[in-house]
Every structure is written in structure tokens, then in C-alpha cells.
Motif scaffolding. Structure first.
Motif, PDB file in Angstrom:
ATOM      1  N   ALA A   1       8.064 -84.143 -40.344  1.00 37.26           N
ATOM      2  CA  ALA A   1       7.693 -84.824 -39.101  1.00 37.26           C
ATOM      3  C   ALA A   1       7.627 -83.859 -37.925  1.00 37.26           C
ATOM      4  N   MET A   2       8.450 -82.820 -37.942  1.00 32.62           N
ATOM      5  CA  MET A   2       8.491 -81.875 -36.827  1.00 32.62           C
ATOM      6  C   MET A   2       7.496 -80.729 -36.983  1.00 32.62           C
ATOM      7  N   ALA A   3       6.806 -80.680 -38.118  1.00 31.00           N
ATOM      8  CA  ALA A   3       5.844 -79.599 -38.344  1.00 31.00           C
ATOM      9  C   ALA A   3       4.588 -79.814 -37.503  1.00 31.00           C
ATOM     10  N   THR A   4       3.885 -78.725 -37.255  1.00 30.68           N
ATOM     11  CA  THR A   4       2.623 -78.796 -36.509  1.00 30.68           C
ATOM     12  C   THR A   4       1.501 -79.204 -37.456  1.00 30.68           C
ATOM     13  N   PRO A   5       0.725 -80.217 -37.103  1.00 37.16           N
ATOM     14  CA  PRO A   5      -0.351 -80.652 -37.998  1.00 37.16           C
ATOM     15  C   PRO A   5      -1.428 -79.581 -38.113  1.00 37.16           C
ATOM     16  N   PRO A   6      -2.074 -79.478 -39.265  1.00 41.17           N
ATOM     17  CA  PRO A   6      -3.119 -78.456 -39.431  1.00 41.17           C
ATOM     18  C   PRO A   6      -4.349 -78.702 -38.576  1.00 41.17           C
ATOM     19  N   ALA A   7      -4.540 -79.947 -38.172  1.00 44.49           N
ATOM     20  CA  ALA A   7      -5.691 -80.307 -37.327  1.00 44.49           C
ATOM     21  C   ALA A   7      -5.246 -81.393 -36.364  1.00 44.49           C
ATOM     22  N   PRO A   8      -5.937 -81.532 -35.238  1.00 44.71           N
ATOM     23  CA  PRO A   8      -5.569 -82.599 -34.289  1.00 44.71           C
ATOM     24  C   PRO A   8      -5.568 -83.969 -34.963  1.00 44.71           C
ATOM     25  N   LEU A   9      -4.548 -84.756 -34.644  1.00 52.20           N
ATOM     26  CA  LEU A   9      -4.396 -86.066 -35.261  1.00 52.20           C
ATOM     27  C   LEU A   9      -4.968 -87.159 -34.366  1.00 52.20           C
ATOM     28  N   ALA A  10      -5.559 -88.147 -35.013  1.00 51.30           N
ATOM     29  CA  ALA A  10      -5.978 -89.358 -34.297  1.00 51.30           C
ATOM     30  C   ALA A  10      -4.850 -90.368 -34.430  1.00 51.30           C
ATOM     31  N   THR A  11      -4.034 -90.494 -33.402  1.00 46.81           N
ATOM     32  CA  THR A  11      -2.859 -91.359 -33.457  1.00 46.81           C
ATOM     33  C   THR A  11      -3.031 -92.561 -32.544  1.00 46.81           C
ATOM     34  N   ARG A  12      -2.269 -93.586 -32.839  1.00 42.96           N
ATOM     35  CA  ARG A  12      -2.248 -94.779 -32.002  1.00 42.96           C
ATOM     36  C   ARG A  12      -0.924 -94.829 -31.255  1.00 42.96           C
ATOM     37  N   PRO A  13      -0.939 -95.223 -29.988  1.00 43.97           N
ATOM     38  CA  PRO A  13       0.308 -95.252 -29.224  1.00 43.97           C
ATOM     39  C   PRO A  13       1.230 -96.379 -29.706  1.00 43.97           C
ATOM     40  N   VAL A  14       2.534 -96.109 -29.632  1.00 41.90           N
ATOM     41  CA  VAL A  14       3.550 -97.105 -29.964  1.00 41.90           C
ATOM     42  C   VAL A  14       4.357 -97.372 -28.704  1.00 41.90           C
ATOM     43  N   ALA A  15       4.577 -98.633 -28.390  1.00 42.68           N
ATOM     44  CA  ALA A  15       5.281 -98.999 -27.160  1.00 42.68           C
ATOM     45  C   ALA A  15       6.688 -98.419 -27.154  1.00 42.68           C
ATOM     46  N   LEU A  16       7.071 -97.812 -26.042  1.00 41.14           N
ATOM     47  CA  LEU A  16       8.407 -97.226 -25.930  1.00 41.14           C
ATOM     48  C   LEU A  16       9.485 -98.285 -26.082  1.00 41.14           C
ATOM     49  N   SER A  17       9.237 -99.485 -25.593  1.00 39.64           N
ATOM     50  CA  SER A  17      10.248-100.545 -25.702  1.00 39.64           C
ATOM     51  C   SER A  17      10.570-100.846 -27.159  1.00 39.64           C
ATOM     52  N   ARG A  18       9.570-100.783 -28.032  1.00 35.59           N
ATOM     53  CA  ARG A  18       9.812-101.017 -29.456  1.00 35.59           C
ATOM     54  C   ARG A  18      10.573 -99.853 -30.074  1.00 35.59           C
ATOM     55  N   GLU A  19      10.234 -98.642 -29.674  1.00 35.96           N
ATOM     56  CA  GLU A  19      10.961 -97.492 -30.204  1.00 35.96           C
ATOM     57  C   GLU A  19      12.426 -97.523 -29.779  1.00 35.96           C
TER      58      GLU A  19
END
Length: 496
Positions: A449-467
Motif C-alpha cells: 500500500a505504501m509503494a509508489t505505483p508504476p503509473a498514475p492511478l485513477a482513484t475515486r475519493p473516499v469521504a474522510l468522515s467514513r475513514e
């Protein structure tokens, strides 16, 4: 006739409040209010208040709370009872359910007129039913009523597994149901044997009546065997990983944190409150041996998983194994079990695992939402996409590994000390190796999880309140490390 405690009505409220929420959801749906979660949250607040009041009352008075239903004392009537262990578990269940519900609100908030809305209605209704049934397991005193509570718990938990309607989750839910029904049949058969032998099923009355004969031991053995299947103790665990891994993350959190603890709690009641005389050391060795096998084998299997949620599910089976070590580690001649550090260690492991595992499943769900998958080999970049969730996963992992200052550290240290004092060196070795294996599969996830991805990731935001709900659960699991390293007096309240 026995009298109820002055605050005994709180036990009734613990059962009734979730049911009121369930009925309220049904009524509001009928009259056109489509967002049933608005009914759920006042109920969650009330349930938290009731559980807190029960725990506070038991701790302050130093006595178990009792409520005699209808004024008819056992064996003619029924009684509800909450001792120190029940009070702690009621509070634990209320807090886990409340935080999981906060996390689930964004996932299950659709209008009831849509397909997603019907799924949301099912989730909130099942959550309320599950909570009420779990509370009945924790305060019930009649073995047949406890059977009814277990069935209600099962029939609320199984649909949570297959809420998405996929073929794989339906298959997992059916497998879960088959194992649960087999366990129920064995439990009910043992209950019939006890009733035929003693004419009562009240645990408090049986404590005074049971004799060390073949019928009693056969009945309790059948009941414990059935409950082991429901608790997913190795090798009866094969239903749990696909069921918990395939369910929505909030459902997985409740299932792993709470549902599998109910049958274990009843095994404890049977072992220490129904079986006559001091527990059998060979039988305790068998339960501890199965627990040890669960720790070692399922930890290795967890280490080899490719999906994050499946890894956490196998970890649940492994961590359940620690609970069954308690039966061997409390078998000190001449010393009541609840005055041993093995008792405190086992109960603390139960509570700390509940919070840690709920945090892990919620964190895994949000990582999967952010990345679009939960494949461990492809988690690179998760630390940037969902940093709070990854941090919560790591904190919860401290408890599984048994590292300070977590509650899992204190629990495993107490169990380790108890094993050393009892001369059970093989248990001490299993606890140590189990911690190393847990460290291996937790750090494997964190490293990716802490590694650098080989290419830019297309991610979706997760609400901070849920985290933050996952982080709160993980912080509670860590804060339990402040429990004193000695027999904890609260856990002995109400013991005979």
C-alpha cells in the motif's frame, strides 16, 4: 420468587430498542418516508446509551443485573441477566454497530423506490434485527431461548452476506446457512437431553443441579460441537472466508467482529456455568488444540491470499483460535477460572479483536472503493488514495500482531504468561508463532500500500468522515492496551 434488580429494566431496553427501530423503519417505509437510515440513527444513539448504562451500573454496584420476565422466576419463568462479561460485550456490540452504521450511511442511503433503496432498507433492517438478537444472546439465561436468539442472529446475518445478489455471494450465504443449521440441530439436541435429564433449561438452576454423568456430558458436548460450527473454529471454518469476504464491507465488519463471538460466548457459559465440577483437562486440551491449529494453519493461508478482504477473513479464523486457548489456560486446580490471568486474557482478546477486525474490514472496503479493487499485489498507491484507511488498517494490525501498546498485545501477553505458569509450553510457542505470522500478512499489505505505483492511478475519493470511523475503531483496539496486567475485576462480577 426472585426479584428483578432496580435497574433490570435496562436489559429489556437493550432488546427492545433495536426492535423499535426495525418496526419504525417498516412503518416509515409504508407511509412514504424513503430514507430509513434517518430512523436508524436515533435508535443507535438510544442503544448506545442503554448499553453504557448497563455497563456503568454493573461496574458501580459490583453485582449482576437481573430482570425476571413477568415476575415469574425460573424454572417456571424466564430471567435476563448481565454479569461483568455480558456488560462489557453489550457495550462493545453497541459501539461497533454504531460506528459501522456511520460508515455504511453513504453506501446504504438510496431512496426506497429504487433497487439500491430496497437494498438499503434490507441492510438497515437486518442490522437492527442482528443487534437485538445478539443482545438476547448476551443476557439470556434460558438455553432454549438462547437457541431462538442464535437462530434470529443467523437469519439476520445470512442475508447480509448476499446483499449484492451475485452468484458467488449467494453460494457463500447458502454454505453459511447449512453450517449454521447443522450447528443449530446439534445445539437443540443437546438442549433436549438436558431438559429430559433435569426438567429445566435455566442456566442458574442447572448450575445447582447438573451431575457428572454421561447424559450431561453428552448433551454439553453436542451443544458445544454445534456452537463450534457457528463460531467457525477450525476445521469447521470453511464457510466463513467466502461469506465474510464477499459481503459489503460494513456487513463483513459486523459479521467478523460480533456475530462469530455470540456462539463462543455461549460455549463459555456452557463450559463454566453448566458443566458440573471443575472442567475436564483433556477436553480443554482438545479445544485448545483446535484453537492452536486455527492460529497456525489459517495464518499461513491468510498469508497466501491474493485479495485483501479474503486475507482478513482467514485472519478472523486464526484470531478466533486464540479464544479457545482460554479453556486450557483457566484450568488451574483450586482457582476459579475468572480469577486467572487466562480468563482476562481471553476476554480481552475477544473485545480487542472485535474492534480491530471491524476497523480492518471497513478500511479494506474503503481502499477497494478508492482503487476499484482489493488485489494485494496491486495495492501500490493506496497510501495516497486512502491514507487514513491505510493508517487505520495498520493500527488494527498492531492488535492482531500483539504489538504494544494495543489491546491485542495485553491479551496475548496475558495468555502467554498463563501458558508459562500452567507449563503449557506448546501454547506459548503457538502464541509467539501466531504473532509472527500475523505480522507477516499485515506488513505484506502495508508494504504494497505504501509503494509508489508504476503509473498514475485513477482513484475515486473516499469521504474522510467514513475513514474516521475505521480509525476510531482501530484507536479503541489500541486503547484497550491500558487494561491492567492482572485479573480484571469487572470481568468477574456476577460469577458464582
Amino acid at each position: 420468587m426472585a426479584a428483578s434488580s432496580p435497574a433490570g429494566y435496562l436489559l429489556v431496553l437493550a432488546l427492545v430498542v433495536p426492535v423499535i427501530g426495525l418496526l419504525g423503519m417498516s412503518v416509515t417505509a409504508l407511509i412514504g418516508l424513503r430514507r430509513v437510515e434517518f430512523v436508524a440513527f436515533p435508535v443507535l444513539v438510544a442503544g448506545l446509551a442503554v448499553a453504557g448504562a448497563i455497563a456503568t451500573t454493573v461496574a458501580e454496584t459490583g453485582e449482576a443485573l437481573t430482570y425476571v420476565v413477568g415476575g415469574w422466576a425460573p424454572p417456571l419463568g424466564l430471567a435476563l441477566r448481565a454479569d461483568g462479561v455480558s456488560a462489557v460485550m453489550l457495550a462493545m456490540a453497541a459501539l461497533v454497530v454504531a460506528l459501522v452504521a456511520l460508515n455504511a450511511r453513504a453506501l446504504f442511503c438510496a431512496d426506497d423506490a429504487t433497487p439500491d433503496g430496497r437494498r438499503a432498507f434490507a441492510f438497515w433492517s437486518l442490522l437492527m434485527g442482528l443487534w437485538s438478537a445478539l443482545n438476547l444472546v448476551l443476557v439470556g439465561e434460558d438455553l432454549f431461548n438462547l437457541f431462538v436468539a442464535l437462530e434470529l442472529l443467523t437469519f439476520a446475518a445470512v442475508p447480509l452476506v448476499c446483499l449484492d445478489g451475485r452468484a458467488a455471494t449467494l453460494e457463500a450465504a447458502l454454505r453459511y446457512l447449512v453450517f449454521a443449521l447443522i450447528g443449530s440441530a446439534l445445539y437443540l439436541l443437546g438442549t433436549a437431553l438436558l431438559y429430559g435429564r433435569y426438567g429445566t433449561l435455566d442456566i442458574g438452576t442447572l448450575r445447582e443441579l447438573t451431575q457428572p454423568d454421561l447424559a450431561t456430558h453428552a448433551a454439553v458436548a453436542l451443544m458445544i460441537g454445534g456452537l463450534m460450527a457457528k463460531a467457525a473454529l477450525f476445521p469447521l471454518h470453511i464457510w466463513l472466508p467466502p461469506a465474510h469476504a464477499g459481503a459489503p464491507a460494513p456487513a463483513s465488519a459486523v459479521l467478523s467482529a460480533l456475530v462469530v463471538k455470540a456462539p463462543f460466548f455461549l460455549i463459555v457459559r456452557l463450559w463454566f456455568d453448566v458443566l458440573p465440577g471443575p472442567p475436564s483437562l483433556p477436553a480443554a486440551q482438545v479445544l485448545a488444540g483446535l484453537g492452536a491449529a486455527a492460529i497456525l494453519i489459517c495464518s499461513v493461508v491468510a498469508l497466501r491470499q491474493e485479495r485483501l478482504k479474503l486475507m482478513i477473513a482467514y485472519s478472523t479464523v486464526a484470531q478466533i483460535g486464540y479464544l479457545f486457548l482460554m479453556f486450557r489456560l483457566t484450568a488451574e486446580p483450586g482457582v476459579p477460572a475468572w480469577q486467572t490471568i487466562g480468563w482476562t486474557g481471553g476476554m480481552l482478546q475477544l473485545v480487542s479483536h472485535a474492534f480491530a477486525k471491524a476497523a480492518m474490514f471497513l478500511a479494506a472496503g474503503m481502499i477497494a472503493e478508492a482503487l476499484g479493487h482489493d488485489r494485494i499485489a496491486e495495492l501500490a498507491g493506496a497510501g495516497r488514495a486512502a491514507p487514513v484507511s491505510v493508517f487505520a488498517f495498520g493500527l488494527a494490525g498492531l492488535s492482531l500482531m500483539g504489538l504494544p501498546p494495543s489491546g491485542g498485545f495485553v491479551a496475548k501477553l496475558l495468555l502467554l504468561n498463563a501458558a508459562t505458569l500452567a507449563g503449557a509450553w506448546w501454547i506459548a510457542a503457538v502464541i509467539s508463532v501466531g504473532g509472527l505470522l500475523a505480522a507477516a500478512y499485515v506488513t505484506r499489505v502495508l508494504k504494497r500500500a505504501m509503494a509508489t505505483p508504476p503509473a498514475p492511478l485513477a482513484t475515486r475519493p473516499v469521504a474522510l468522515s467514513r475513514e474516521l470511523t475505521a480509525l476510531t475503531l482501530a484507536l479503541v483496539a489500541v486503547a484497550l492496551g491500558l487494561v491492567p496486567l492482572q485479573p480484571f475485576e469487572l470481568l468477574a462480577i456476577g460469577r458464582p
